[in-house]
Design a protein around this motif. Structure first.
Motif, PDB file in Angstrom:
ATOM      1  N   SER A 295       0.828  -1.207   0.000  1.00 27.88           N
ATOM      2  CA  SER A 295       0.000   0.000   0.000  1.00 27.88           C
ATOM      3  C   SER A 295       0.868   1.266   0.000  1.00 27.88           C
ATOM      4  CB  SER A 295      -0.986   0.004   1.169  1.00 27.88           C
ATOM      5  OG  SER A 295      -0.307  -0.007   2.402  1.00 27.88           O
ATOM      6  N   ASN A 296       2.006   1.250   0.690  1.00 27.33           N
ATOM      7  CA  ASN A 296       2.913   2.398   0.644  1.00 27.33           C
ATOM      8  C   ASN A 296       3.475   2.577  -0.763  1.00 27.33           C
ATOM      9  OD1 ASN A 296       2.536   3.012   3.317  1.00 27.33           O
ATOM     10  ND2 ASN A 296       4.528   2.295   3.995  1.00 27.33           N
ATOM     11  N   ALA A 297       3.834   1.479  -1.407  1.00 23.48           N
ATOM     12  CA  ALA A 297       4.351   1.553  -2.779  1.00 23.48           C
ATOM     13  C   ALA A 297       3.287   2.110  -3.716  1.00 23.48           C
ATOM     14  CB  ALA A 297       4.812   0.174  -3.242  1.00 23.48           C
TER      15      ALA A 297
ATOM     16  N   LYS B 154       1.207   6.742  -7.095  1.00 25.99           N
ATOM     17  CA  LYS B 154       0.185   7.728  -7.472  1.00 25.99           C
ATOM     18  C   LYS B 154       0.773   9.146  -7.428  1.00 25.99           C
ATOM     19  CE  LYS B 154      -4.449   9.290  -6.392  1.00 25.99           C
ATOM     20  NZ  LYS B 154      -4.685  10.402  -5.534  1.00 25.99           N
ATOM     21  N   GLU B 155       1.432   9.473  -6.337  1.00 29.26           N
ATOM     22  CA  GLU B 155       2.003  10.820  -6.207  1.00 29.26           C
ATOM     23  C   GLU B 155       3.188  11.029  -7.151  1.00 29.26           C
ATOM     24  OE1 GLU B 155       2.449  12.655  -2.398  1.00 29.26           O
ATOM     25  OE2 GLU B 155       0.839  11.452  -1.537  1.00 29.26           O
TER      26      GLU B 155
ATOM     27  N   GLU C 292       1.849  12.105 -10.490  1.00 29.24           N
ATOM     28  CA  GLU C 292       1.413  13.506 -10.447  1.00 29.24           C
ATOM     29  C   GLU C 292       2.623  14.450 -10.496  1.00 29.24           C
ATOM     30  OE1 GLU C 292      -0.936  13.615  -6.867  1.00 29.24           O
ATOM     31  OE2 GLU C 292      -2.533  12.392  -7.758  1.00 29.24           O
ATOM     32  N   LEU C 293       3.679  14.112  -9.747  1.00 31.70           N
ATOM     33  CA  LEU C 293       4.889  14.931  -9.746  1.00 31.70           C
ATOM     34  C   LEU C 293       5.513  14.971 -11.135  1.00 31.70           C
ATOM     35  CD1 LEU C 293       7.232  16.443  -8.204  1.00 31.70           C
ATOM     36  CD2 LEU C 293       8.311  14.189  -8.074  1.00 31.70           C
ATOM     37  N   ALA C 294       5.605  13.828 -11.780  1.00 25.12           N
ATOM     38  CA  ALA C 294       6.215  13.763 -13.111  1.00 25.12           C
ATOM     39  C   ALA C 294       5.453  14.636 -14.098  1.00 25.12           C
ATOM     40  CB  ALA C 294       6.257  12.324 -13.600  1.00 25.12           C
TER      41      ALA C 294
ATOM     42  N   VAL D 281       4.483   1.785 -14.660  1.00 23.83           N
ATOM     43  CA  VAL D 281       4.727   1.608 -13.231  1.00 23.83           C
ATOM     44  C   VAL D 281       4.647   0.116 -12.934  1.00 23.83           C
ATOM     45  CG1 VAL D 281       3.799   1.985 -10.927  1.00 23.83           C
ATOM     46  CG2 VAL D 281       3.754   3.826 -12.593  1.00 23.83           C
ATOM     47  N   GLU D 282       5.581  -0.350 -12.141  1.00 23.75           N
ATOM     48  CA  GLU D 282       5.542  -1.727 -11.663  1.00 23.75           C
ATOM     49  C   GLU D 282       5.780  -1.690 -10.158  1.00 23.75           C
ATOM     50  OE1 GLU D 282       8.302  -4.379 -13.812  1.00 23.75           O
ATOM     51  OE2 GLU D 282       8.577  -2.657 -15.145  1.00 23.75           O
ATOM     52  N   ILE D 283       5.131  -2.602  -9.470  1.00 22.06           N
ATOM     53  CA  ILE D 283       5.445  -2.826  -8.059  1.00 22.06           C
ATOM     54  C   ILE D 283       5.792  -4.301  -7.968  1.00 22.06           C
ATOM     55  CG2 ILE D 283       4.636  -2.819  -5.686  1.00 22.06           C
ATOM     56  CD1 ILE D 283       2.740  -0.530  -6.461  1.00 22.06           C
ATOM     57  N   ASP D 284       7.049  -4.575  -7.735  1.00 20.25           N
ATOM     58  CA  ASP D 284       7.545  -5.946  -7.689  1.00 20.25           C
ATOM     59  C   ASP D 284       7.930  -6.313  -6.278  1.00 20.25           C
ATOM     60  OD1 ASP D 284       7.344  -6.243 -10.434  1.00 20.25           O
ATOM     61  OD2 ASP D 284       9.408  -5.638 -10.803  1.00 20.25           O
TER      62      ASP D 284
END
Length: 119
Positions: free
Chosen positions: A34-36, A41-42, A45-47, A57-60
């Motif tokens: 959940s932190n990842a 998400k943020e 938005e920053l990019a 985006v990947e979360i591995d």
């Protein structure tokens, strides 16, 4: 920024065509999925605000100290100033979600091996 400039100069000195780079990946480890996700998400938005195109985006699951690795790929050149700006912004975001260390890498256009810099 000087450190990123030095990394890029070092890669160029080894024959990497820095001008051909079109994508950069920024990586950060997190203790929870959940932190990842919140970071991702943020980060997108920053990019967008920085004028950089989010590509993927990947979360591995990661084998390092923290179990989840966020891999954010952005359409951008290997420009030390832009890398440093995005890296600082991503680090500030990651610190909100239990981490702080952000690293970056890119695929060498002439060789698919990833080249990375970590500040």
């Amino acid at each position: 920024m000087d450190e990123n400039r030095a990394f890029l100069s070092e890669f160029a000195g080894k024959g990497v065509d820095i001008s051909a780079i079109e994508q950069m990946r920024f990586l950060c480890d997190f203790s929870t999925h959940s932190n990842a996700e919140a970071f991702v998400k943020e980060a997108g938005e920053l990019a967008t605000k920085a004028g950089v195109s989010p590509i993927s985006v990947e979360i591995d699951e990661d084998d390092c100290d923290l179990p989840f690795l966020s891999i954010n790929t952005f359409g951008m050149s290997a420009d030390a100033e832009k890398i440093s700006e995005l890296e600082a912004g991503l680090t500030a975001i990651s610190q909100k979600f239990d981490q702080g260390r952000v690293s970056w890498e890119f695929a060498d256009p002439a060789n698919p091996i990833q080249q990375s810099g970590e500040t």
